[in-house]
Design a protein around this motif. Sequence first.
Motif: not given
Length: 275
Positions: A21, A25, A107-109, A113, A117, A190, A193
């Motif tokens: 994650c 990111w 959020p849960d990767l 989404p 969303e 997410h 998103s």
Amino acid sequence: MSCEVCQKLWERFLDETGASCFVLWTFGTTLFSLLVVVVVAGLFMFMDVTNLPKSMRKYKIQPGTNEPLTSEQLRKVVKTAFINMVLVGIPTLACFHKFSSITGRLPDLRILPTFIEILYTIPAGLLGFEFFFYYSHRLFHSKYLYKSFHKKHHEWTSPVALAAVYSHPLEHVICSMIPLYLGVWLTKAHLISAWVWVAIALTGTLHDHSGYHLPFISSSEAHDFHHLKFNQFYGVLGFLDWLHGTDDLFRQSKSSKRHRNLLGTRSAREVFPDD
């Protein structure tokens, strides 16, 4: 392609790459942002460097400026953009990831989404960006911060696309990265998103700094006017400028009449010629 297929492909990508994650990111967002900037800014910068195609010259907002862009100008803006987006951007994104983690906004990767969303993130991000950007941008125009920080960005009185990320590193974090991140954090967006929102926001700011007012897409006259006059139109959407009266000179100018979508091939200067 169904949502189920997308979900399976996404899970397969995560499993086969083993990307965490944090890596996605920070480094993933950096690479994705660079891709958007290279493609969008590259198209505009190609026109600035080569003055081709000739048919596009009439869409220049300030004719005769950066025609062509010199090699020294190009080197300078590319160097600063790299420093801000990579050397400053990666550690800043790492801090954002840590803050999202400790505040429970990640959020849960593995779960993609929904379309709704993703759509929800965009207007929320845009409003969050407008409020934070307007006031932080105006703050950097104050006598306490302008000379030391924001003056660098305003070296471009006639901006080019890559000037969107041509700024002091502190300003880049406060006026560019934090406003972008705010909508992501508020909506608990997410990663996908967030990337959609980043692509839209980056494309918008690169276009606003491009120096071109092209047909069939939103006008960049307002922000170009800001670079020309310095103390007008601090925001993006315009309603905060209207509320605070920081668009009064702009509304009296020819640029205000030209600040509209062009629905034909005629340029704004052809539709509204100089007096």
